[in-house]
Design a protein around this motif. Structure first.
Motif, PDB file in Angstrom:
ATOM      1  N   ALA A 172      -0.635  -5.399   6.220  1.00  0.00           N
ATOM      2  CA  ALA A 172      -0.114  -6.611   5.599  1.00  0.00           C
ATOM      3  C   ALA A 172       0.768  -6.141   4.450  1.00  0.00           C
ATOM      4  O   ALA A 172       0.707  -4.968   4.073  1.00  0.00           O
ATOM      5  CB  ALA A 172      -1.252  -7.490   5.092  1.00  0.00           C
ATOM      6  N   ARG A 177      -5.670  -2.242  -1.406  1.00  0.00           N
ATOM      7  CA  ARG A 177      -4.970  -3.498  -1.683  1.00  0.00           C
ATOM      8  C   ARG A 177      -4.165  -3.299  -2.954  1.00  0.00           C
ATOM      9  O   ARG A 177      -4.694  -2.819  -3.964  1.00  0.00           O
ATOM     10  CB  ARG A 177      -5.961  -4.661  -1.872  1.00  0.00           C
ATOM     11  CG  ARG A 177      -6.893  -4.888  -0.698  1.00  0.00           C
ATOM     12  CD  ARG A 177      -6.179  -5.240   0.581  1.00  0.00           C
ATOM     13  NE  ARG A 177      -5.314  -6.407   0.466  1.00  0.00           N
ATOM     14  CZ  ARG A 177      -5.686  -7.664   0.737  1.00  0.00           C
ATOM     15  NH1 ARG A 177      -6.915  -7.912   1.121  1.00  0.00           N
ATOM     16  NH2 ARG A 177      -4.836  -8.668   0.629  1.00  0.00           N
ATOM     17  N   ASP A 189       0.439  -6.302   1.484  1.00  0.00           N
ATOM     18  CA  ASP A 189      -0.320  -5.787   0.344  1.00  0.00           C
ATOM     19  C   ASP A 189      -1.623  -5.100   0.784  1.00  0.00           C
ATOM     20  O   ASP A 189      -2.577  -5.029   0.028  1.00  0.00           O
ATOM     21  CB  ASP A 189      -0.648  -6.932  -0.633  1.00  0.00           C
ATOM     22  CG  ASP A 189      -1.442  -8.039   0.062  1.00  0.00           C
ATOM     23  OD1 ASP A 189      -1.680  -7.933   1.282  1.00  0.00           O
ATOM     24  OD2 ASP A 189      -1.827  -9.003  -0.612  1.00  0.00           O
ATOM     25  N   GLU A 190      -1.660  -4.624   2.016  1.00  0.00           N
ATOM     26  CA  GLU A 190      -2.901  -4.028   2.519  1.00  0.00           C
ATOM     27  C   GLU A 190      -2.622  -2.824   3.415  1.00  0.00           C
ATOM     28  O   GLU A 190      -1.780  -2.898   4.309  1.00  0.00           O
ATOM     29  CB  GLU A 190      -3.692  -5.087   3.316  1.00  0.00           C
ATOM     30  CG  GLU A 190      -4.998  -4.539   3.859  1.00  0.00           C
ATOM     31  CD  GLU A 190      -5.783  -5.549   4.699  1.00  0.00           C
ATOM     32  OE1 GLU A 190      -5.363  -6.715   4.782  1.00  0.00           O
ATOM     33  OE2 GLU A 190      -6.798  -5.136   5.260  1.00  0.00           O
TER      34      GLU A 190
END
Ligand SMILES: [Zn+2]
Lengths: 100, 191
Positions: B79, B43, B81-82
């Protein structure tokens, strides 16, 4: 199956991947300690329950896992549009255009 | 598709066993449990991705639902940020060391190696078999080679990645694997 467009993934996904997360555009009071109990209760619990256009939060729980906002018609259950958190509430003109 | 139920090698009472595969001769799909992997959940704020990639040498894909693949690792962007990073077990420690080179901003790197198991679903009928539990459109036009995504398979969450036209890589939480296999097995027999 209903398809919902995720504005982060930029694609339509089956509704099974999503969760409803309450009404959108509810700002947390800047200074909660200055509020009366009634005002605080209103922030926590009192929500619109319109017949028709509703602004609401959704989360793409089994996808990108991000929250976003949606305009949904509570009568037809039709998603008029979705948009990212932080963006302005769409204008009635935009909504009318997208609804048609 | 049709299959012979007595031929199934997916025996649920054995739980998940390594190296077993369900192979229907004259049939067009295979299900195979993949071997042990190192897995990390990364993350990182979007604004720090470029600096992180530069410091660590890891080529993080920045477009959601795409992957970067090289000999060392498979990196999936789930995602903005993932990322899910998958590598051979012996590469895990090196990856961790590489990530430690980034000191400019906070990030989270969690070892989730044993949280998941992975399956290869291959063959001409692979997409059809996956659609037993997953409602995504797996046509090559909408789910091309190299695309990945977190999604749902019946009641279980999976990460789905299309390795080639006819081979899918599915990551699933370990405790859901017997459930996943039983749905696949029933679906395979029904087809
Ligand atoms: Zn999404």
């Amino acid at each position: 199956m209903m398809m919902i467009e995720c504005p982060i993934c930029n694609e339509k996904r089956p509704e099974l991947e999503f969760r409803y997360a309450g009404e959108a555009h509810i700002a947390r009071p800047e200074n909660p300690s200055a509020l009366s109990d009634d005002e605080w209760a209103k922030y926590l619990f009192i929500r619109n329950n319109p017949r028709g256009t509703h602004f609401e939060r959704w989360v793409h729980a089994h996808g990108c896992a991000k929250f976003f906002n949606a305009v949904r018609d509570t009568v037809s259950d039709k998603f008029v549009m979705t948009y990212k958190c932080g963006e302005q509430r769409p204008s009635p003109e935009t909504i009318a255009e997208r609804s048609s | 598709m049709s299959s012979d139920a007595t031929n199934s090698t997916l025996e649920m009472d054995q739980g998940v066993t390594m190296g077993q595969s369900l192979d229907h001769p004259g049939q067009s799909f295979t299900v195979e449990l993949m071997g042990e992997k190192s897995r990390f959940s990364l993350r990182l704020r979007e604004s720090n991705v470029a600096a992180f990639a530069k410091a660590t040498g890891l080529a993080l894909p920045t477009k959601i639902n795409t992957v970067y693949r090289d000999d060392d690792a498979l990196i999936m962007c789930l995602a903005p940020d993932e990322w899910l990073i998958i590598a051979a077990p012996e590469v895990g420690a090196t990856l961790q060391e590489k990530c430690k080179r980034h000191t400019a901003s906070p990030f989270s790197l969690v070892d989730v190696s044993h949280r998941n198991v992975a399956f290869h679903i291959g063959g001409e009928g692979a997409a059809q078999l996956i659609n037993v539990g997953c409602p995504l459109d797996l046509d090559l036009a909408t789910f091309p080679v190299g695309k990945c995504t977190r999604t749902i398979f019946e009641r279980a969450e999976i990460v789905l990645f299309r390795e080639t036209e006819t081979i899918f890589h599915i990551e699933i939480w370990r405790s859901f694997a017997p459930y996943f296999l039983s749905v696949l097995s029933n679906g395979g027999q029904a087809q």
